[in-house]
Design a protein around this motif. Structure first.
Motif, PDB file in Angstrom:
ATOM      1  N   GLY A 192       0.781  -1.221   0.000  1.00  0.00           N
ATOM      2  CA  GLY A 192       0.000   0.000   0.000  1.00  0.00           C
ATOM      3  C   GLY A 192       0.817   1.276   0.000  1.00  0.00           C
ATOM      4  N   LYS A 193       2.130   1.178  -0.167  1.00  0.00           N
ATOM      5  CA  LYS A 193       3.003   2.349  -0.105  1.00  0.00           C
ATOM      6  C   LYS A 193       3.277   2.912  -1.504  1.00  0.00           C
ATOM      7  CE  LYS A 193       3.609   1.846   4.356  1.00  0.00           C
ATOM      8  NZ  LYS A 193       4.892   1.487   4.955  1.00  0.00           N
ATOM      9  N   LYS A 194       3.607   4.198  -1.526  1.00  0.00           N
ATOM     10  CA  LYS A 194       4.087   4.839  -2.744  1.00  0.00           C
ATOM     11  C   LYS A 194       5.605   4.684  -2.784  1.00  0.00           C
ATOM     12  CE  LYS A 194       2.078   8.705  -1.651  1.00  0.00           C
ATOM     13  NZ  LYS A 194       1.630  10.125  -1.654  1.00  0.00           N
ATOM     14  N   VAL A 195       6.100   4.131  -3.886  1.00  0.00           N
ATOM     15  CA  VAL A 195       7.514   3.770  -3.975  1.00  0.00           C
ATOM     16  C   VAL A 195       8.152   4.424  -5.188  1.00  0.00           C
ATOM     17  CG1 VAL A 195       9.168   1.857  -4.173  1.00  0.00           C
ATOM     18  CG2 VAL A 195       7.042   1.538  -2.878  1.00  0.00           C
ATOM     19  N   ILE A 196       9.358   4.937  -5.010  1.00  0.00           N
ATOM     20  CA  ILE A 196      10.198   5.382  -6.122  1.00  0.00           C
ATOM     21  C   ILE A 196      11.401   4.452  -6.198  1.00  0.00           C
ATOM     22  CG2 ILE A 196      11.671   7.212  -7.054  1.00  0.00           C
ATOM     23  CD1 ILE A 196       9.949   9.232  -5.536  1.00  0.00           C
ATOM     24  N   VAL A 197      11.671   3.934  -7.380  1.00  0.00           N
ATOM     25  CA  VAL A 197      12.882   3.135  -7.609  1.00  0.00           C
ATOM     26  C   VAL A 197      13.802   3.947  -8.498  1.00  0.00           C
ATOM     27  CG1 VAL A 197      13.846   1.010  -8.525  1.00  0.00           C
ATOM     28  CG2 VAL A 197      11.626   0.962  -7.380  1.00  0.00           C
ATOM     29  N   ILE A 198      14.975   4.301  -7.981  1.00  0.00           N
ATOM     30  CA  ILE A 198      15.943   5.073  -8.763  1.00  0.00           C
ATOM     31  C   ILE A 198      16.866   4.098  -9.485  1.00  0.00           C
ATOM     32  CG2 ILE A 198      17.745   6.825  -8.687  1.00  0.00           C
ATOM     33  CD1 ILE A 198      16.607   7.762  -6.012  1.00  0.00           C
ATOM     34  N   GLY A 199      16.900   4.179 -10.803  1.00  0.00           N
ATOM     35  CA  GLY A 199      17.753   3.287 -11.583  1.00  0.00           C
ATOM     36  C   GLY A 199      16.988   2.704 -12.752  1.00  0.00           C
ATOM     37  N   SER A 200      17.733   2.113 -13.687  1.00  0.00           N
ATOM     38  CA  SER A 200      17.065   1.594 -14.879  1.00  0.00           C
ATOM     39  C   SER A 200      17.679   0.300 -15.396  1.00  0.00           C
ATOM     40  CB  SER A 200      17.109   2.639 -15.999  1.00  0.00           C
ATOM     41  OG  SER A 200      18.457   2.961 -16.331  1.00  0.00           O
ATOM     42  N   GLY A 201      18.442  -0.392 -14.563  1.00  0.00           N
ATOM     43  CA  GLY A 201      19.112  -1.605 -15.018  1.00  0.00           C
ATOM     44  C   GLY A 201      18.349  -2.864 -14.699  1.00  0.00           C
ATOM     45  N   ALA A 202      19.087  -3.973 -14.614  1.00  0.00           N
ATOM     46  CA  ALA A 202      18.478  -5.285 -14.409  1.00  0.00           C
ATOM     47  C   ALA A 202      17.790  -5.385 -13.056  1.00  0.00           C
ATOM     48  CB  ALA A 202      19.535  -6.378 -14.551  1.00  0.00           C
ATOM     49  N   THR A 203      18.360  -4.747 -12.026  1.00  0.00           N
ATOM     50  CA  THR A 203      17.725  -4.802 -10.706  1.00  0.00           C
ATOM     51  C   THR A 203      16.375  -4.114 -10.731  1.00  0.00           C
ATOM     52  OG1 THR A 203      19.889  -4.838  -9.630  1.00  0.00           O
ATOM     53  CG2 THR A 203      17.993  -4.238  -8.263  1.00  0.00           C
ATOM     54  N   THR A 204      16.312  -2.959 -11.361  1.00  0.00           N
ATOM     55  CA  THR A 204      15.031  -2.256 -11.498  1.00  0.00           C
ATOM     56  C   THR A 204      14.031  -3.108 -12.266  1.00  0.00           C
ATOM     57  OG1 THR A 204      16.054  -0.069 -11.403  1.00  0.00           O
ATOM     58  CG2 THR A 204      13.912  -0.219 -12.482  1.00  0.00           C
ATOM     59  N   ALA A 205      14.482  -3.730 -13.350  1.00  0.00           N
ATOM     60  CA  ALA A 205      13.590  -4.557 -14.157  1.00  0.00           C
ATOM     61  C   ALA A 205      13.085  -5.758 -13.390  1.00  0.00           C
ATOM     62  CB  ALA A 205      14.312  -5.019 -15.426  1.00  0.00           C
ATOM     63  N   THR A 206      13.778  -6.135 -12.323  1.00  0.00           N
ATOM     64  CA  THR A 206      13.368  -7.258 -11.473  1.00  0.00           C
ATOM     65  C   THR A 206      12.452  -6.802 -10.352  1.00  0.00           C
ATOM     66  OG1 THR A 206      15.403  -8.483 -11.925  1.00  0.00           O
ATOM     67  CG2 THR A 206      14.218  -9.042  -9.916  1.00  0.00           C
ATOM     68  N   ILE A 207      12.869  -5.755  -9.670  1.00  0.00           N
ATOM     69  CA  ILE A 207      12.196  -5.362  -8.434  1.00  0.00           C
ATOM     70  C   ILE A 207      10.848  -4.695  -8.677  1.00  0.00           C
ATOM     71  CG2 ILE A 207      13.133  -3.016  -8.075  1.00  0.00           C
ATOM     72  CD1 ILE A 207      13.858  -3.927  -5.223  1.00  0.00           C
ATOM     73  N   VAL A 208      10.736  -3.946  -9.774  1.00  0.00           N
ATOM     74  CA  VAL A 208       9.491  -3.200 -10.029  1.00  0.00           C
ATOM     75  C   VAL A 208       8.302  -4.130 -10.263  1.00  0.00           C
ATOM     76  CG1 VAL A 208       8.344  -1.605 -11.618  1.00  0.00           C
ATOM     77  CG2 VAL A 208      10.646  -1.097 -10.773  1.00  0.00           C
ATOM     78  N   PRO A 209       8.380  -5.103 -11.171  1.00  0.00           N
ATOM     79  CA  PRO A 209       7.215  -5.991 -11.349  1.00  0.00           C
ATOM     80  C   PRO A 209       6.911  -6.841 -10.132  1.00  0.00           C
ATOM     81  CG  PRO A 209       9.069  -6.732 -12.693  1.00  0.00           C
ATOM     82  CD  PRO A 209       9.437  -5.386 -12.166  1.00  0.00           C
ATOM     83  N   ALA A 210       7.938  -7.129  -9.302  1.00  0.00           N
ATOM     84  CA  ALA A 210       7.705  -7.918  -8.089  1.00  0.00           C
ATOM     85  C   ALA A 210       6.963  -7.105  -7.028  1.00  0.00           C
ATOM     86  CB  ALA A 210       9.030  -8.434  -7.535  1.00  0.00           C
ATOM     87  N   MET A 211       7.268  -5.821  -6.927  1.00  0.00           N
ATOM     88  CA  MET A 211       6.657  -4.970  -5.906  1.00  0.00           C
ATOM     89  C   MET A 211       5.325  -4.361  -6.347  1.00  0.00           C
ATOM     90  SD  MET A 211       9.971  -2.861  -4.418  1.00  0.00           S
ATOM     91  CE  MET A 211       8.995  -2.036  -3.160  1.00  0.00           C
ATOM     92  N   ALA A 212       5.168  -4.122  -7.645  1.00  0.00           N
ATOM     93  CA  ALA A 212       4.027  -3.347  -8.153  1.00  0.00           C
ATOM     94  C   ALA A 212       2.662  -3.853  -7.686  1.00  0.00           C
ATOM     95  CB  ALA A 212       4.091  -3.287  -9.678  1.00  0.00           C
ATOM     96  N   PRO A 213       2.397  -5.165  -7.676  1.00  0.00           N
ATOM     97  CA  PRO A 213       1.052  -5.612  -7.282  1.00  0.00           C
ATOM     98  C   PRO A 213       0.658  -5.216  -5.861  1.00  0.00           C
ATOM     99  CG  PRO A 213       2.225  -7.377  -8.420  1.00  0.00           C
ATOM    100  CD  PRO A 213       3.221  -6.302  -8.150  1.00  0.00           C
ATOM    101  N   ASP A 214       1.634  -5.048  -4.964  1.00  0.00           N
ATOM    102  CA  ASP A 214       1.335  -4.758  -3.562  1.00  0.00           C
ATOM    103  C   ASP A 214       1.475  -3.285  -3.207  1.00  0.00           C
ATOM    104  OD1 ASP A 214       0.807  -7.451  -2.879  1.00  0.00           O
ATOM    105  OD2 ASP A 214       2.949  -7.852  -2.755  1.00  0.00           O
TER     106      ASP A 214
END
Length: 511
Positions: A192-214
């Protein structure tokens, strides 16, 4: 030969008696486990030990706990050549560790691995033709000493204890949490939190879809776009061969060759027709985004393909989050942090409860180990590399450094073959020491930085070039990052070439 032996003389610093091995492997990650296998398989008469600072095997795949942690290389080439991979091409950290666990169990490697053994220093003695290793048990604070005839560095190339986070203005004023993926808190609640992920590499491509649903919403803040390759997390060649009930070892070999062929073609074309490849990559992303999405701004890099690592997005999950409205992209630069989030140079303020700094890692070339020779400090950045694995002035040592454009483990296997061949050559010659040295024909060779930044220039290399060895302009005096050339060159390395300087036991005694 027994696994250990105790030398008669006590170690100078701690008073502990040294345990001796023919070979000491540093690290029980993907490189160290592979090194142990090859050593045991190809040099069965040699004693060895694997020292690992962490509490278990796995390295990167043990340490990283952030949501969705997975490979960004396909496992048909990231897996070892000797152990068939039978799952999806992109695998989770748990799946990779399960695979490594099978390698350890099937080959009885566990008894050779010692966990929570942090190495502090390594000194080479020309008088004794030995490395002396000082370590500490992190669970008991016990000081330990090891000696070995050969040192095999498999510790990786970044600092596990902390990731790289730029020092942005007013970070201390932000009222929420600032988290780096490399040190992700256990059971961290972002629902339920608002999140900013700084970056655009492989870690971002992994973490964003994993966190987005929640999350309430997750925003990717990037200074500039990167290249992505979306695709289904499956391998059609492997799946077809399984339908035909082909043996898994054959499937593994055929699939590896097919994947490597396709990677070689993409790499070749990225140099020969970069604009065509660039458009193909961008078009592949565009198909998965909403109509009218500003692809030019958010997904069109300014550099040619493969000048930095291309991130694979399995099943297009990153873009699915954008299309569903759960994730968004912002391409801008940070002016400063605020109490509520981040003020951009454009004047826009992004609000957040959590800021994730997926901004890379700190390079750690030799595991923060203090290296010396006869008690004199070795400055790693003053050495010259032989094929990115041996270094002038550092006898009886090999470092595993993998590929940027191909799977890391491909080089683990090749270096494993090389080390075992070198150890056998030393036995044949009766040599106790081997080191690489520039030959007479190399005396006028230009000495350059570790890597050609026009060829490949990721941020962690650019920030830490001063820590890395030098290279020459000849193939043997550089790590050229070309697996497809090295796979043919490595088996043909002439161990009698003048670049290899051997010292025999009797010569040491005569002196």
């Amino acid at each position: 030969m027994p696994d250990t032996a105790t030398l008669d003389k006590p170690a100078a610093k701690s008073g502990a008696k040294a345990q001796h091995f023919d070979v000491l492997v540093v690290g029980a990650g993907i490189s160290g486990v592979g090194a142990a296998y090859h050593l045991q398989d190809q040099c069965p008469g040699m004693s060895y030990v694997v020292l690992e600072a962490l509490e278990d095997f796995g390295g990167t795949w043990l340490m990283h706990k952030y949501p969705g942690i997975r490979s960004d290389s396909d496992l048909y080439t990231f897996g070892y050549r000797f152990k068939p991979w039978t799952g999806n091409p992109i695998a989770t950290a748990e799946e990779i560790r399960n695979y490594m666990d099978e390698v350890i169990e099937e080959n009885d490697l566990k008894r050779h691995i010692r966990y929570q053994h942090k190495i502090l220093s390594a000194d080479w003695s020309d008088a004794d033709n030995l490395w002396t290793i000082h370590a500490t048990r992190t669970d008991t604070n016990e000081d330990l000493v090891f000696t070995c005839g050969f040192l095999w560095m498999c510790q990786g190339y970044y600092r596990h204890s902390e990731g790289y986070t730029p020092d942005w203005q007013d970070m201390d004023k932000f009222k929420g949490d600032i988290v780096h993926p490399q040190t992700w808190p256990e059971n961290y609640d972002y629902k339920g939190k608002k999140v900013i992920v700084i970056g655009s590499g492989a870690t971002t491509a992994t973490i964003v879809p994993a966190m987005a649903p929640d999350c309430e919403h997750i925003t990717v803040l990037q200074r500039s776009p990167t290249y992505f390759v979306p695709g289904r997390n499956e391998n059609e060649v492997a799946d077809m061969l399984r339908l035909l009930e082909i043996d898994e070892e054959w499937i593994h070999e055929i699939t590896r060759k097919a994947v490597l062929y396709n990677q070689a073609e993409l790499t070749r074309r990225s140099f020969e027709e970069p604009e065509v490849v660039k458009q193909e990559l961008i078009d592949g992303v565009k198909e998965l985004l909403p109509d009218g999405y500003d692809v030019d701004k958010h997904f069109t890099p300014k550099y040619r393909p493969w000048r930095q690592r291309v991130a694979f997005v399995p099943d297009g999950d990153l873009f699915a989050g954008i299309k569903a409205g759960k994730a968004s992209m912002v391409t801008d630069e940070i002016e400063r942090f605020t109490e509520k989030g981040i003020l951009l140079k454009s004047g826009e303020e992004l609000e957040a409860d959590i800021i994730v700094t997926a901004t890379g890692f700190n390079l750690c070339a030799l595991g923060d180990i203090a290296f010396s020779r006869n008690g004199e400090e070795i400055n790693f950045n003053e050495t010259v590399t032989y094929r990115g694995m041996m270094f002038t002035g550092m006898p009886n040592m090999v470092w595993v450094f993998g590929y940027f454009r191909a799977s890391w483990t491909l080089r683990v296997d090749m270096v494993g073959d090389f080390v075992c061949r070198l150890l056998k050559k030393m036995q044949q010659k009766g040599a106790k020491k081997v080191e690489v040295a520039l030959r007479p024909e190399d005396k006028d060779m230009p000495i350059l930085d570790w890597i050609d930044t026009e060829n490949f220039n990721p941020g962690y290399i650019m920030r830490n070039m001063h820590l890395l060895p030098k290279r020459g302009d000849k193939p043997e005096w550089q790590h050229n990052q070309d697996y497809w050339a090295e796979r043919k060159e490595f088996p043909d390395i002439d161990l009698d070439d003048a670049a290899f300087v051997y010292t025999k036991e009797q010569m040491k005694q005569a002196s």
